[in-house]
Design an enzyme around this catalytic site. Structure first.
Site, PDB file in Angstrom:
ATOM      1  N   ARG A 165       0.839  -1.219   0.000  1.00 20.22           N
ATOM      2  CA  ARG A 165       0.000   0.000   0.000  1.00 20.22           C
ATOM      3  C   ARG A 165       0.873   1.268   0.000  1.00 20.22           C
ATOM      4  NH1 ARG A 165      -3.002  -3.741  -0.661  1.00 20.22           N
ATOM      5  NH2 ARG A 165      -5.000  -4.132   0.369  1.00 20.22           N
ATOM      6  N   SER A 235     -10.843  -0.833   3.260  1.00 22.22           N
ATOM      7  CA  SER A 235     -10.050  -0.949   4.493  1.00 22.22           C
ATOM      8  C   SER A 235      -9.656   0.435   4.980  1.00 22.22           C
ATOM      9  CB  SER A 235      -8.765  -1.746   4.231  1.00 22.22           C
ATOM     10  OG  SER A 235      -9.097  -2.979   3.657  1.00 22.22           O
ATOM     11  N   GLU A 331      -5.424   4.244   5.928  1.00 17.67           N
ATOM     12  CA  GLU A 331      -5.166   3.984   4.505  1.00 17.67           C
ATOM     13  C   GLU A 331      -5.693   5.107   3.594  1.00 17.67           C
ATOM     14  OE1 GLU A 331      -5.584  -0.210   2.984  1.00 17.67           O
ATOM     15  OE2 GLU A 331      -6.616   0.829   1.377  1.00 17.67           O
TER      16      GLU A 331
HETATM   17  C1  LIG Z   1     -15.344  -0.856  -1.070  1.00 23.16           C
HETATM   18  C2  LIG Z   1     -13.876  -0.560  -1.303  1.00 23.16           C
HETATM   19  C3  LIG Z   1     -12.984  -1.611  -1.439  1.00 23.16           C
HETATM   20  C4  LIG Z   1     -11.628  -1.375  -1.660  1.00 23.16           C
HETATM   21  N1  LIG Z   1     -10.779  -2.429  -1.789  1.00 23.16           N
HETATM   22  C5  LIG Z   1      -9.466  -2.223  -1.997  1.00 23.16           C
HETATM   23  C6  LIG Z   1      -8.572  -3.325  -2.138  1.00 23.16           C
HETATM   24  O1  LIG Z   1      -8.974  -4.491  -2.086  1.00 23.16           O
HETATM   25  N2  LIG Z   1      -7.261  -3.064  -2.343  1.00 23.16           N
HETATM   26  C7  LIG Z   1      -6.778  -1.796  -2.433  1.00 23.16           C
HETATM   27  O2  LIG Z   1      -5.576  -1.625  -2.635  1.00 23.16           O
HETATM   28  N3  LIG Z   1      -7.602  -0.725  -2.311  1.00 23.16           N
HETATM   29  C8  LIG Z   1      -8.919  -0.907  -2.097  1.00 23.16           C
HETATM   30  N4  LIG Z   1      -9.763   0.166  -1.952  1.00 23.16           N
HETATM   31  C9  LIG Z   1      -9.215   1.545  -1.994  1.00 23.16           C
HETATM   32  C10 LIG Z   1      -9.351   2.241  -3.382  1.00 23.16           C
HETATM   33  O3  LIG Z   1     -10.330   1.639  -4.168  1.00 23.16           O
HETATM   34  C11 LIG Z   1      -8.034   2.255  -4.155  1.00 23.16           C
HETATM   35  O4  LIG Z   1      -7.032   2.878  -3.397  1.00 23.16           O
HETATM   36  C12 LIG Z   1      -8.172   3.002  -5.502  1.00 23.16           C
HETATM   37  O5  LIG Z   1      -6.992   2.829  -6.255  1.00 23.16           O
HETATM   38  C13 LIG Z   1      -8.453   4.485  -5.337  1.00 23.16           C
HETATM   39  O6  LIG Z   1      -8.777   4.984  -6.624  1.00 23.16           O
HETATM   40  P1  LIG Z   1      -9.602   6.304  -6.813  1.00 23.16           P
HETATM   41  O7  LIG Z   1      -9.614   6.627  -8.279  1.00 23.16           O
HETATM   42  O8  LIG Z   1     -10.904   6.224  -6.156  1.00 23.16           O
HETATM   43  O9  LIG Z   1      -8.657   7.362  -6.066  1.00 23.16           O
HETATM   44  P2  LIG Z   1      -9.079   8.603  -5.152  1.00 23.16           P
HETATM   45  O10 LIG Z   1      -9.676   8.123  -3.891  1.00 23.16           O
HETATM   46  O11 LIG Z   1      -9.863   9.592  -5.943  1.00 23.16           O
HETATM   47  O12 LIG Z   1      -7.634   9.223  -4.839  1.00 23.16           O
HETATM   48  C14 LIG Z   1      -6.720   8.520  -4.036  1.00 23.16           C
HETATM   49  C15 LIG Z   1      -5.413   9.311  -3.994  1.00 23.16           C
HETATM   50  O13 LIG Z   1      -4.837   9.353  -5.296  1.00 23.16           O
HETATM   51  C16 LIG Z   1      -4.649  10.705  -5.744  1.00 23.16           C
HETATM   52  N5  LIG Z   1      -4.913  10.686  -7.188  1.00 23.16           N
HETATM   53  C17 LIG Z   1      -6.064  10.306  -7.800  1.00 23.16           C
HETATM   54  N6  LIG Z   1      -5.895  10.345  -9.133  1.00 23.16           N
HETATM   55  C18 LIG Z   1      -4.631  10.788  -9.362  1.00 23.16           C
HETATM   56  C19 LIG Z   1      -3.863  11.033 -10.545  1.00 23.16           C
HETATM   57  N7  LIG Z   1      -4.355  10.849 -11.777  1.00 23.16           N
HETATM   58  N8  LIG Z   1      -2.586  11.459 -10.399  1.00 23.16           N
HETATM   59  C20 LIG Z   1      -2.039  11.640  -9.155  1.00 23.16           C
HETATM   60  N9  LIG Z   1      -2.727  11.447  -8.013  1.00 23.16           N
HETATM   61  C21 LIG Z   1      -3.993  11.001  -8.115  1.00 23.16           C
HETATM   62  C22 LIG Z   1      -5.626  11.533  -4.929  1.00 23.16           C
HETATM   63  O14 LIG Z   1      -5.188  12.865  -4.805  1.00 23.16           O
HETATM   64  C23 LIG Z   1      -5.604  10.780  -3.594  1.00 23.16           C
HETATM   65  O15 LIG Z   1      -4.494  11.168  -2.828  1.00 23.16           O
HETATM   66  C24 LIG Z   1     -11.141  -0.031  -1.740  1.00 23.16           C
HETATM   67  C25 LIG Z   1     -12.047   1.023  -1.604  1.00 23.16           C
HETATM   68  C26 LIG Z   1     -13.399   0.768  -1.383  1.00 23.16           C
HETATM   69  C27 LIG Z   1     -14.357   1.919  -1.266  1.00 23.16           C
END
Ligand SMILES: Cc1cc2nc3c(=O)[nH]c(=O)nc-3n(C[C@H](O)[C@H](O)[C@H](O)COP(=O)(O)OP(=O)(O)OC[C@H]3O[C@@H](n4cnc5c(N)ncnc54)[C@H](O)[C@@H]3O)c2cc1C
Length: 335
Positions: A165, A235, A331
């Protein structure tokens, strides 16, 4: 086309926790010209810049000053190389539909990462992982722009310094770059990874990549709350990695404590088990709660905000610390 910059934009439905948030300005550039244009404007005007993807790993405050940019680069294509296939994908592509499309085409490598919400641009930030697989294992390159001078750079996985992570994007490059795309390397050769949890019991003897992806989805739907029904960020805490001596001390007292050897000196503990053993599963306070089936997931019951969530989470972490002497690290990231 250059999309307009929207004013006073509501992000309440753009984060899976459902935290109320209004952005002073918001843009979702759909191509590189539009992206460069909004970044230049932010720089020229001195606006604070916040990047969002699918909002599934973010804790948003009730108001965000400056400009929120949600890169919407949604292109993707395949490049065949014998048995291997390179997948070039823009930052705005939704991760889970991509996984299912590629598994459907018989490509192996990311099927265990099905049903992780969010967009491809954020996937390397915390090196998404699930069911024994991490993004870093199939990633060939991360393409990005530096925010200060617009320089376009491609990083190799080694340069991304991936960990559990973790990556360079949470450290040296935090707040300095926008990820514009990824290159993944997948294969047509069957290589099921079924050694995690009860995954192998869910598929037949010679599963396809799609069988594995569908099994992962089924397990996840049983265990995790759907953010569409109950606000959450998956998480909420990382599984803590502790020194072996600390793990040995805890195991002497709680012999059933789940633990995984990281290396000779370090052991990873299960944060959900620690929270559960403090009697917090299903605990509710105000507008937030610990999920009743999965203690690692904090849920928003509606009507709360980021400050209250952080106080609630701090309470959970403090209980774990006073019970086990183990520090939990959050996280999801604060915007
Ligand atoms: C129900 C659920 C289950 C999940 N299960 C998992 C799992 O099994 N494993 C896991 O690893 N994660 C999991 N996650 C966490 C999450 O889905 C991941 O971390 C995912 O990659 C976040 O993507 P996002 O586009 O929503 O990012 P966001 O939440 O929009 O952003 C996350 C971070 O990335 C930055 N960011 C976003 N886009 C960019 C970009 N283009 N360039 C630079 N920075 C950027 C943002 O500023 C922020 O700091 C889960 C979340 C939920 C809600």
């Amino acid at each position: 086309m250059i999309e307009p910059i929207l004013k006073n934009h509501d992000l309440t439905h753009a984060n899976t926790l459902g935290l109320p948030c209004r952005a002073e300005r918001f843009a979702a550039p759909a191509d590189m010209t539009a992206l460069r244009h909004v970044l230049q404007q932010a720089c020229a005007q001195g606006w604070r810049l916040t990047l969002v993807g699918g909002g599934s790993n973010l804790i948003l405050p009730t108001s965000l000053e400056g400009l929120v940019v949600q890169p919407a680069l949604s292109h993707w294509w395949l490049e065949r190389q014998g048995e291997n296939v390179r997948v070039h994908v823009g930052a705005g592509v939704e991760w889970h539909p991509l996984v299912m499309t590629l598994a459907h085409r018989g490509l192996w490598g990311i099927e265990n990462l099905a049903l992780i919400p969010g967009r491809c641009g954020a996937a390397p930030i915390q090196n998404i992982g699930a069911y024994g697989v991490e993004l870093s294992e199939v990633l060939e390159a991360v393409h990005l722009l530096f925010l200060d001078d617009g320089r376009k750079v491609t990083l190799t996985p080694a340069e991304c310094a991936f960990g559990y992570r973790d990556s360079i994007f949470k450290r040296e490059l935090a707040g300095r770059v926008v990820i514009i795309g990824l290159t993944l390397r997948l294969t047509r050769q069957a290589r099921p990874r079924l050694d995690y949890g009860d995954l192998s019991a869910r598929v037949g003897p010679r599963p396809s990549a799609l069988d594995v992806a569908e099994a992962v989805c089924a397990i996840r739907r049983e265990k995790l709350p759907d953010p569409g029904q109950l606000g959450n960020a998956g998480s909420f805490f990382k599984n803590p990695v502790v020194a072996r001596a600390v793990a040995d001390r805890l195991l002497a007292r709680w012999p059933d404590m789940p633990h995984f050897n990281v290396d000779a000196e370090r052991v990873k503990l299960a944060a959900g088990w620690l929270i559960d053993r403090c009697g917090l599963k299903g605990w509710r306070d105000g507008h937030f709660g610990v999920h009743e089936r999965q203690a690692l997931v904090l849920v928003h019951l509606g009507g709360g905000d980021a400050d209250e969530l952080l106080t609630f989470a701090e309470g959970v972490a403090q209980r774990v610390h006073s019970h086990f002497g183990v520090t939990l690290e959050r996280e999801p990231r604060k915007a």
